[in-house]
Design a protein around this motif. Sequence first.
Motif, PDB file in Angstrom:
ATOM      1  N   VAL A   1      15.650  13.511   5.649  1.00 20.35           N
ATOM      2  CA  VAL A   1      16.961  13.858   5.109  1.00 20.35           C
ATOM      3  C   VAL A   1      17.984  12.769   5.415  1.00 20.35           C
ATOM      4  O   VAL A   1      18.837  12.453   4.594  1.00 20.35           O
ATOM      5  N   VAL A   2      17.892  12.185   6.617  1.00 23.38           N
ATOM      6  CA  VAL A   2      18.822  11.120   6.997  1.00 23.38           C
ATOM      7  C   VAL A   2      18.503   9.862   6.195  1.00 23.38           C
ATOM      8  O   VAL A   2      17.385   9.350   6.241  1.00 23.38           O
ATOM      9  N   THR A   3      19.499   9.363   5.451  1.00 26.15           N
ATOM     10  CA  THR A   3      19.260   8.238   4.551  1.00 26.15           C
ATOM     11  C   THR A   3      20.181   7.047   4.813  1.00 26.15           C
ATOM     12  O   THR A   3      20.119   6.070   4.084  1.00 26.15           O
ATOM     13  N   GLN A   4      21.035   7.129   5.829  1.00 28.28           N
ATOM     14  CA  GLN A   4      21.928   6.011   6.112  1.00 28.28           C
ATOM     15  C   GLN A   4      21.121   4.740   6.345  1.00 28.28           C
ATOM     16  O   GLN A   4      20.124   4.741   7.058  1.00 28.28           O
ATOM     17  N   ARG A   5      21.602   3.662   5.723  1.00 31.30           N
ATOM     18  CA  ARG A   5      20.955   2.354   5.840  1.00 31.30           C
ATOM     19  C   ARG A   5      19.476   2.421   5.463  1.00 31.30           C
ATOM     20  O   ARG A   5      18.635   1.711   6.032  1.00 31.30           O
ATOM     21  N   ASP A   6      19.171   3.285   4.497  1.00 32.69           N
ATOM     22  CA  ASP A   6      17.800   3.443   3.996  1.00 32.69           C
ATOM     23  C   ASP A   6      16.810   3.793   5.102  1.00 32.69           C
ATOM     24  O   ASP A   6      15.649   3.366   5.086  1.00 32.69           O
ATOM     25  N   ALA A   7      17.257   4.617   6.051  1.00 31.89           N
ATOM     26  CA  ALA A   7      16.376   5.024   7.153  1.00 31.89           C
ATOM     27  C   ALA A   7      15.133   5.726   6.629  1.00 31.89           C
ATOM     28  O   ALA A   7      14.038   5.578   7.191  1.00 31.89           O
ATOM     29  N   HIS A   8      15.279   6.506   5.549  1.00 30.98           N
ATOM     30  CA  HIS A   8      14.131   7.226   5.005  1.00 30.98           C
ATOM     31  C   HIS A   8      13.069   6.268   4.469  1.00 30.98           C
ATOM     32  O   HIS A   8      11.868   6.524   4.578  1.00 30.98           O
ATOM     33  N   ILE A   9      13.511   5.162   3.877  1.00 30.82           N
ATOM     34  CA  ILE A   9      12.576   4.174   3.352  1.00 30.82           C
ATOM     35  C   ILE A   9      11.849   3.475   4.501  1.00 30.82           C
ATOM     36  O   ILE A   9      10.620   3.329   4.500  1.00 30.82           O
ATOM     37  N   HIS A  10      12.608   3.050   5.505  1.00 30.83           N
ATOM     38  CA  HIS A  10      12.010   2.359   6.650  1.00 30.83           C
ATOM     39  C   HIS A  10      11.024   3.263   7.382  1.00 30.83           C
ATOM     40  O   HIS A  10       9.899   2.839   7.709  1.00 30.83           O
ATOM     41  N   ASN A  11      11.420   4.512   7.635  1.00 31.62           N
ATOM     42  CA  ASN A  11      10.541   5.429   8.355  1.00 31.62           C
ATOM     43  C   ASN A  11       9.262   5.714   7.580  1.00 31.62           C
ATOM     44  O   ASN A  11       8.173   5.812   8.162  1.00 31.62           O
ATOM     45  N   THR A  12       9.389   5.852   6.271  1.00 34.88           N
ATOM     46  CA  THR A  12       8.218   6.167   5.456  1.00 34.88           C
ATOM     47  C   THR A  12       7.232   5.010   5.409  1.00 34.88           C
ATOM     48  O   THR A  12       6.014   5.203   5.556  1.00 34.88           O
ATOM     49  N   THR A  13       7.712   3.800   5.205  1.00 31.51           N
ATOM     50  CA  THR A  13       6.811   2.646   5.159  1.00 31.51           C
ATOM     51  C   THR A  13       6.169   2.397   6.519  1.00 31.51           C
ATOM     52  O   THR A  13       4.999   2.017   6.605  1.00 31.51           O
ATOM     53  N   THR A  14       6.934   2.611   7.587  1.00 33.54           N
ATOM     54  CA  THR A  14       6.375   2.475   8.939  1.00 33.54           C
ATOM     55  C   THR A  14       5.281   3.496   9.172  1.00 33.54           C
ATOM     56  O   THR A  14       4.214   3.193   9.734  1.00 33.54           O
ATOM     57  N   MET A  15       5.527   4.728   8.744  1.00 34.39           N
ATOM     58  CA  MET A  15       4.548   5.793   8.913  1.00 34.39           C
ATOM     59  C   MET A  15       3.272   5.506   8.127  1.00 34.39           C
ATOM     60  O   MET A  15       2.155   5.626   8.644  1.00 34.39           O
ATOM     61  N   SER A  16       3.402   5.107   6.867  1.00 40.94           N
ATOM     62  CA  SER A  16       2.222   4.863   6.043  1.00 40.94           C
ATOM     63  C   SER A  16       1.404   3.693   6.590  1.00 40.94           C
ATOM     64  O   SER A  16       0.167   3.735   6.591  1.00 40.94           O
ATOM     65  N   ALA A  17       2.076   2.653   7.081  1.00 37.36           N
ATOM     66  CA  ALA A  17       1.362   1.511   7.657  1.00 37.36           C
ATOM     67  C   ALA A  17       0.606   1.917   8.920  1.00 37.36           C
ATOM     68  O   ALA A  17      -0.528   1.466   9.154  1.00 37.36           O
ATOM     69  N   ALA A  18       1.219   2.777   9.730  1.00 35.68           N
ATOM     70  CA  ALA A  18       0.584   3.217  10.968  1.00 35.68           C
ATOM     71  C   ALA A  18      -0.681   4.019  10.683  1.00 35.68           C
ATOM     72  O   ALA A  18      -1.699   3.872  11.384  1.00 35.68           O
ATOM     73  N   PHE A  19      -0.654   4.866   9.670  1.00 35.10           N
ATOM     74  CA  PHE A  19      -1.838   5.660   9.339  1.00 35.10           C
ATOM     75  C   PHE A  19      -2.959   4.779   8.800  1.00 35.10           C
ATOM     76  O   PHE A  19      -4.137   4.994   9.129  1.00 35.10           O
ATOM     77  N   ARG A  20      -2.626   3.787   8.015  1.00 34.93           N
ATOM     78  CA  ARG A  20      -3.657   2.920   7.467  1.00 34.93           C
ATOM     79  C   ARG A  20      -4.265   2.003   8.523  1.00 34.93           C
ATOM     80  O   ARG A  20      -5.406   1.570   8.396  1.00 34.93           O
ATOM     81  N   GLU A  21      -3.496   1.749   9.564  1.00 41.55           N
ATOM     82  CA  GLU A  21      -4.027   0.968  10.669  1.00 41.55           C
ATOM     83  C   GLU A  21      -4.916   1.818  11.568  1.00 41.55           C
ATOM     84  O   GLU A  21      -5.903   1.324  12.138  1.00 41.55           O
ATOM     85  N   ALA A  22      -4.603   3.103  11.690  1.00 40.04           N
ATOM     86  CA  ALA A  22      -5.321   3.978  12.618  1.00 40.04           C
ATOM     87  C   ALA A  22      -6.593   4.574  12.029  1.00 40.04           C
ATOM     88  O   ALA A  22      -7.475   4.996  12.779  1.00 40.04           O
ATOM     89  N   TYR A  23      -6.698   4.611  10.690  1.00 31.70           N
ATOM     90  CA  TYR A  23      -7.839   5.250  10.042  1.00 31.70           C
ATOM     91  C   TYR A  23      -8.701   4.222   9.317  1.00 31.70           C
ATOM     92  O   TYR A  23      -8.174   3.222   8.813  1.00 31.70           O
ATOM     93  N   PRO A  24      -9.995   4.480   9.224  1.00 28.61           N
ATOM     94  CA  PRO A  24     -10.857   3.622   8.400  1.00 28.61           C
ATOM     95  C   PRO A  24     -10.433   3.705   6.933  1.00 28.61           C
ATOM     96  O   PRO A  24      -9.852   4.699   6.502  1.00 28.61           O
ATOM     97  N   ALA A  25     -10.734   2.679   6.186  1.00 31.87           N
ATOM     98  CA  ALA A  25     -10.388   2.649   4.768  1.00 31.87           C
ATOM     99  C   ALA A  25     -11.023   3.836   4.048  1.00 31.87           C
ATOM    100  O   ALA A  25     -12.190   4.150   4.249  1.00 31.87           O
ATOM    101  N   GLY A  26     -10.223   4.508   3.227  1.00 33.23           N
ATOM    102  CA  GLY A  26     -10.714   5.640   2.462  1.00 33.23           C
ATOM    103  C   GLY A  26     -10.691   6.962   3.199  1.00 33.23           C
ATOM    104  O   GLY A  26     -11.042   7.993   2.621  1.00 33.23           O
ATOM    105  N   GLN A  27     -10.272   6.958   4.478  1.00 30.86           N
ATOM    106  CA  GLN A  27     -10.244   8.199   5.246  1.00 30.86           C
ATOM    107  C   GLN A  27      -8.841   8.573   5.717  1.00 30.86           C
ATOM    108  O   GLN A  27      -8.680   9.474   6.540  1.00 30.86           O
ATOM    109  N   VAL A  28      -7.832   7.900   5.205  1.00 28.45           N
ATOM    110  CA  VAL A  28      -6.452   8.229   5.560  1.00 28.45           C
ATOM    111  C   VAL A  28      -6.097   9.595   4.985  1.00 28.45           C
ATOM    112  O   VAL A  28      -6.416   9.878   3.819  1.00 28.45           O
ATOM    113  N   PRO A  29      -5.463  10.473   5.762  1.00 35.21           N
ATOM    114  CA  PRO A  29      -5.054  11.769   5.202  1.00 35.21           C
ATOM    115  C   PRO A  29      -4.112  11.585   4.009  1.00 35.21           C
ATOM    116  O   PRO A  29      -3.494  10.525   3.849  1.00 35.21           O
TER     117      PRO A  29
END
Length: 274
Positions: A177-205
């Motif tokens: 919900v918090v969007t100041q300074r595009d915080a939602h964009i930064h948090n989302t890209t950080t989250m997606s990158a973290a999951f792809r780093e933690a999971y094998p290819a093709g097994q990301v939730p």
Amino acid sequence: MSASTQPDIIRPYGDTTGDGMVQVSFTLPVPHDKRAEGAALQLAAKMGLEPALLVHAKAMGPDFTFFVVYGSAKHLVDLREVTVVEREFPLLTPTEVNKAIKSRLRRKLVVVGACIGTDAHTVGIDAILNIKGFAGEKGLEYYREVKVVNLGAQVLVPELVERARAEKADAVMVSQVVTQRDAHIHNTTTMSAAFREAYPAGQVPLLVVGGPRFEEGSAARLGVDRIFGRGTTPGEVASYLVHALAPTKGAPAKNAPTKNAPTKGAPSTTKEKA
């Protein structure tokens, strides 16, 4: 006027058809005085509002002024150039969702949800996950074939990844919900990158995000599978999860549903609050 006779080129409507009248609001970093009001009208003119009428001005502390301006926009809208992201899956009832998960996955579908970063606004994630739901629809906790783990607010991305792995999550749902300074964009890209780093290819939730300021069609750019905007209901989300994770026979799923083993004796809902 019917859709078949609607013109392709239109203008905003205010007092009379096609007069182009619109109302805009903004804040300028200047004290409230006549000079500030003149600056607001100058900005309105540069935005293409002519003539423009200043209908409201209010000081926001000693150094800022909030304005509301009403005026006629010169710009036209070409409906032929409007693109809409259409829903590609049918809306299902709770009974249909439960039946599809039980017959196709043959186990509970596991969903882990949270508000990440410094975002403490749980209204959005709770509206989808909590049993009380939203807009007359019960949340995912109501679905007997869905196991919900709601981590609440201000969850760090590493904590979300760790919990998703521990729960063998099929889907991870994040509300921003918090969007100041595009915080939602930064948090989302950080989250997606973290999951792809933690999971094998093709097994990301399945990565699903929601919030009032996300742009439709930006899921691929942000590294997630789906974006839901304002007004999304639990039933729509549940139907999407079935579409993506428990498709009909022959239809491709996001990930192979066999990656998670059934959790014997686990409760259908785990509720945690930050």
